[in-house]
Design a protein around this motif. Structure first.
Motif, PDB file in Angstrom:
ATOM      1  N   GLY A  90       0.463  70.509 -20.071  1.00 27.37           N
ATOM      2  CA  GLY A  90      -0.315  69.321 -19.742  1.00 27.37           C
ATOM      3  C   GLY A  90      -0.741  69.270 -18.296  1.00 27.37           C
ATOM      4  O   GLY A  90      -0.480  70.181 -17.519  1.00 27.37           O
ATOM      5  N   THR A  91      -1.396  68.181 -17.957  1.00 28.68           N
ATOM      6  CA  THR A  91      -1.670  67.902 -16.553  1.00 28.68           C
ATOM      7  C   THR A  91      -0.803  66.736 -16.119  1.00 28.68           C
ATOM      8  O   THR A  91      -0.293  65.975 -16.945  1.00 28.68           O
ATOM      9  CB  THR A  91      -3.153  67.548 -16.311  1.00 28.68           C
ATOM     10  N   ALA A  92      -0.606  66.618 -14.808  1.00 31.18           N
ATOM     11  CA  ALA A  92       0.186  65.517 -14.267  1.00 31.18           C
ATOM     12  C   ALA A  92      -0.339  65.170 -12.884  1.00 31.18           C
ATOM     13  O   ALA A  92      -0.976  65.985 -12.219  1.00 31.18           O
ATOM     14  CB  ALA A  92       1.667  65.918 -14.186  1.00 31.18           C
ATOM     15  N   GLY A  93      -0.059  63.949 -12.474  1.00 27.82           N
ATOM     16  CA  GLY A  93      -0.400  63.507 -11.121  1.00 27.82           C
ATOM     17  C   GLY A  93       0.789  63.776 -10.200  1.00 27.82           C
ATOM     18  O   GLY A  93       1.927  63.418 -10.528  1.00 27.82           O
ATOM     19  N   GLY A  94       0.531  64.392  -9.068  1.00 29.02           N
ATOM     20  CA  GLY A  94       1.611  64.685  -8.127  1.00 29.02           C
ATOM     21  C   GLY A  94       2.094  63.419  -7.441  1.00 29.02           C
ATOM     22  O   GLY A  94       1.298  62.672  -6.871  1.00 29.02           O
ATOM     23  N   VAL A 163       1.485  53.852 -19.038  1.00 25.79           N
ATOM     24  CA  VAL A 163       0.368  53.180 -18.365  1.00 25.79           C
ATOM     25  C   VAL A 163      -0.321  54.136 -17.403  1.00 25.79           C
ATOM     26  O   VAL A 163       0.272  54.540 -16.402  1.00 25.79           O
ATOM     27  CB  VAL A 163       0.861  51.944 -17.573  1.00 25.79           C
ATOM     28  N   PHE A 164      -1.567  54.516 -17.717  1.00 25.55           N
ATOM     29  CA  PHE A 164      -2.298  55.399 -16.788  1.00 25.55           C
ATOM     30  C   PHE A 164      -2.759  54.604 -15.565  1.00 25.55           C
ATOM     31  O   PHE A 164      -2.536  55.023 -14.436  1.00 25.55           O
ATOM     32  CB  PHE A 164      -3.505  56.023 -17.498  1.00 25.55           C
ATOM     33  N   TYR A 165      -3.380  53.445 -15.799  1.00 25.07           N
ATOM     34  CA  TYR A 165      -3.915  52.660 -14.681  1.00 25.07           C
ATOM     35  C   TYR A 165      -2.873  51.676 -14.175  1.00 25.07           C
ATOM     36  O   TYR A 165      -3.050  50.462 -14.253  1.00 25.07           O
ATOM     37  CB  TYR A 165      -5.205  51.950 -15.108  1.00 25.07           C
ATOM     38  N   ALA A 182       6.338  64.196 -10.491  1.00 25.43           N
ATOM     39  CA  ALA A 182       4.980  63.987 -10.983  1.00 25.43           C
ATOM     40  C   ALA A 182       4.966  62.985 -12.135  1.00 25.43           C
ATOM     41  O   ALA A 182       6.007  62.693 -12.727  1.00 25.43           O
ATOM     42  CB  ALA A 182       4.397  65.325 -11.454  1.00 25.43           C
ATOM     43  N   VAL A 183       3.779  62.469 -12.428  1.00 28.07           N
ATOM     44  CA  VAL A 183       3.633  61.509 -13.528  1.00 28.07           C
ATOM     45  C   VAL A 183       2.668  62.061 -14.566  1.00 28.07           C
ATOM     46  O   VAL A 183       1.614  62.589 -14.239  1.00 28.07           O
ATOM     47  CB  VAL A 183       3.174  60.117 -13.010  1.00 28.07           C
ATOM     48  N   GLU A 184       3.086  61.951 -15.824  1.00 27.05           N
ATOM     49  CA  GLU A 184       2.214  62.293 -16.954  1.00 27.05           C
ATOM     50  C   GLU A 184       2.536  61.294 -18.061  1.00 27.05           C
ATOM     51  O   GLU A 184       3.069  60.229 -17.779  1.00 27.05           O
ATOM     52  CB  GLU A 184       2.373  63.772 -17.335  1.00 27.05           C
ATOM     53  N   MET A 185       2.183  61.587 -19.306  1.00 28.79           N
ATOM     54  CA  MET A 185       2.297  60.533 -20.317  1.00 28.79           C
ATOM     55  C   MET A 185       2.940  60.968 -21.637  1.00 28.79           C
ATOM     56  O   MET A 185       2.892  60.218 -22.612  1.00 28.79           O
ATOM     57  CB  MET A 185       0.910  59.915 -20.592  1.00 28.79           C
ATOM     58  N   GLU A 186       3.559  62.154 -21.697  1.00 33.26           N
ATOM     59  CA  GLU A 186       4.033  62.638 -23.004  1.00 33.26           C
ATOM     60  C   GLU A 186       5.421  63.268 -23.036  1.00 33.26           C
ATOM     61  O   GLU A 186       6.083  63.243 -24.077  1.00 33.26           O
ATOM     62  CB  GLU A 186       3.033  63.678 -23.571  1.00 33.26           C
ATOM     63  N   ILE A 207      -0.584  70.273 -11.825  1.00 31.79           N
ATOM     64  CA  ILE A 207      -0.935  69.088 -11.039  1.00 31.79           C
ATOM     65  C   ILE A 207      -2.456  69.009 -10.881  1.00 31.79           C
ATOM     66  O   ILE A 207      -3.070  69.866 -10.246  1.00 31.79           O
ATOM     67  CB  ILE A 207      -0.252  69.122  -9.647  1.00 31.79           C
ATOM     68  N   SER A 208      -3.049  67.963 -11.499  1.00 31.64           N
ATOM     69  CA  SER A 208      -4.511  67.838 -11.516  1.00 31.64           C
ATOM     70  C   SER A 208      -5.012  66.785 -10.546  1.00 31.64           C
ATOM     71  O   SER A 208      -6.206  66.701 -10.273  1.00 31.64           O
ATOM     72  CB  SER A 208      -4.983  67.487 -12.930  1.00 31.64           C
ATOM     73  N   ASP A 209      -4.118  65.943 -10.039  1.00 32.02           N
ATOM     74  CA  ASP A 209      -4.500  64.949  -9.033  1.00 32.02           C
ATOM     75  C   ASP A 209      -3.243  64.550  -8.265  1.00 32.02           C
ATOM     76  O   ASP A 209      -2.124  64.845  -8.700  1.00 32.02           O
ATOM     77  CB  ASP A 209      -5.189  63.736  -9.669  1.00 32.02           C
ATOM     78  N   LEU A 210      -3.454  63.912  -7.132  1.00 25.38           N
ATOM     79  CA  LEU A 210      -2.322  63.527  -6.285  1.00 25.38           C
ATOM     80  C   LEU A 210      -2.331  62.024  -6.091  1.00 25.38           C
ATOM     81  O   LEU A 210      -3.380  61.428  -5.835  1.00 25.38           O
ATOM     82  CB  LEU A 210      -2.409  64.225  -4.923  1.00 25.38           C
ATOM     83  N   LEU A 211      -1.142  61.404  -6.234  1.00 24.76           N
ATOM     84  CA  LEU A 211      -1.083  59.955  -6.070  1.00 24.76           C
ATOM     85  C   LEU A 211      -1.116  59.537  -4.605  1.00 24.76           C
ATOM     86  O   LEU A 211      -1.523  58.434  -4.275  1.00 24.76           O
ATOM     87  CB  LEU A 211       0.201  59.396  -6.727  1.00 24.76           C
ATOM     88  N   PHE A 212      -0.697  60.442  -3.708  1.00 20.36           N
ATOM     89  CA  PHE A 212      -0.541  60.059  -2.304  1.00 20.36           C
ATOM     90  C   PHE A 212      -1.747  60.414  -1.449  1.00 20.36           C
ATOM     91  O   PHE A 212      -1.789  60.105  -0.288  1.00 20.36           O
ATOM     92  CB  PHE A 212       0.730  60.685  -1.718  1.00 20.36           C
TER      93      PHE A 212
HETATM   94  N1  HPA Z   1      -1.008  59.549 -14.375  1.00 24.78           N
HETATM   95  C1  HPA Z   1      -0.638  59.752 -15.640  1.00 24.78           C
HETATM   96  N2  HPA Z   1      -0.921  60.851 -16.289  1.00 24.78           N
HETATM   97  C2  HPA Z   1      -1.597  61.813 -15.655  1.00 24.78           C
HETATM   98  C3  HPA Z   1      -1.991  61.665 -14.340  1.00 24.78           C
HETATM   99  C4  HPA Z   1      -1.675  60.465 -13.667  1.00 24.78           C
HETATM  100  O1  HPA Z   1      -2.011  60.278 -12.494  1.00 24.78           O
HETATM  101  N3  HPA Z   1      -2.666  62.788 -13.985  1.00 24.78           N
HETATM  102  C5  HPA Z   1      -2.654  63.609 -15.053  1.00 24.78           C
HETATM  103  N4  HPA Z   1      -1.998  63.017 -16.073  1.00 24.78           N
END
Ligand code: HPA
Length: 240
Positions: A90-94, A163-165, A182-186, A207-212
């Motif tokens: 998957g992808t996740a936010g750092g 919760v994504f948003y 990191a944060v993801e949803m599954e 890691i597809s995006d960064l929270l910071f």
């Molecule tokens: N939040 C939740 N799931 C994600 C994110 C995120 O920022 N990026 C990729 N999957």
């Protein structure tokens, strides 16, 4: 035979399944990683393929987004299709500030805010952990050894959020303080279903995006880096 969300015959799935979230990514994996891939299900556009990798049968099925969705597909695969091992790609936010775009996180545990887990065993804070055999095989495949940390590969906790948003900087800060990467949803949902169904699971996230800080990967670069996680997963299946 068909289950409510998968229309395939017994034996259509290999015991080992790669599970990206996105059906197009499932097709990409089938086209680039599997030999002799054939489509085995497409209910709701959730594409599933079975083929071989180095002669070993491997399937790929998309999970959709979120714990409820991945829980449905993982349960039906383990319970009705003879699947033994699922690796989420998957992808996740750092979250942790030492992470960079394109890094890979092998999720050695998964926290969650999901009610599915709060209610799983009443009164218990359920611990979501992957198969040790799969996680350690993936870490070995990445070149991780005591004292050796390959560039851009991390092993640690993720948050599997419903919760994504979400707008909750205090929660994020506390999670990071407690070592969450990191944060993801599954992942947490997949780990719990594997435990409940007697299967094995792992999540390997890119890691597809960064929270910071504001950052995201161009689509072509994303695909290339994503392939590294797929290679680790395939190696984990072969060596665990
Ligand atoms: N939040 C939740 N799931 C994600 C994110 C995120 O920022 N990026 C990729 N999957």
């Amino acid at each position: 035979m068909a289950t409510p969300h998968i229309s395939a015959d017994p034996g259509d799935f290999a015991p080992d399944v790669l599970m990206p979230g996105d059906p197009r990514r499932a097709r990409h994996i089938a086209e680039t990683v599997l030999d002799d891939a054939r489509l085995v299900t497409q209910v709701r556009g959730i594409l599933g393929f079975t083929g071989t990798v180095d002669g070993r049968p491997v399937s790929v099925l998309a999970s959709g987004m979120g714990i409820p969705s991945i829980s449905i597909y993982a349960t039906e695969l383990f319970r009705f299709y003879g699947v033994r091992r699922i690796i989420r790609i998957g992808t996740a936010g750092g979250m942790a500030t030492h992470l960079n775009l394109g890094d890979v996180v092998i999720a050695s545990s998964a926290h969650t805010d999901s009610a599915t887990s709060a209610n799983r065993i009443p009164g218990i804070h359920y611990s979501h952990a992957p198969s040790f055999a799969l996680a350690s095989a993936a870490a070995r495949a990445a070149g991780l050894q005591p004292g050796v940390a390959p560039d851009g590969v991390h092993v640690g906790a993720v948050l599997s959020s419903d919760v994504f948003y979400a707008d909750r900087p205090e929660t994020t800060a506390l999670l990071v303080k407690h070592g969450t990467l990191a944060v993801e949803m599954e992942a947490a949902g997949l780990y719990a279903v594997a435990d409940a169904e007697g299967g094995e699971a792992l999540a390997i996230c890119t890691i597809s995006d960064l929270l910071f800080r504001e950052a995201s990967l161009p689509a072509d670069e994303r695909e290339l880096l994503f392939d590294r996680a797929v290679r680790l997963a395939v190696a984990a299946f072969a060596t665990a």
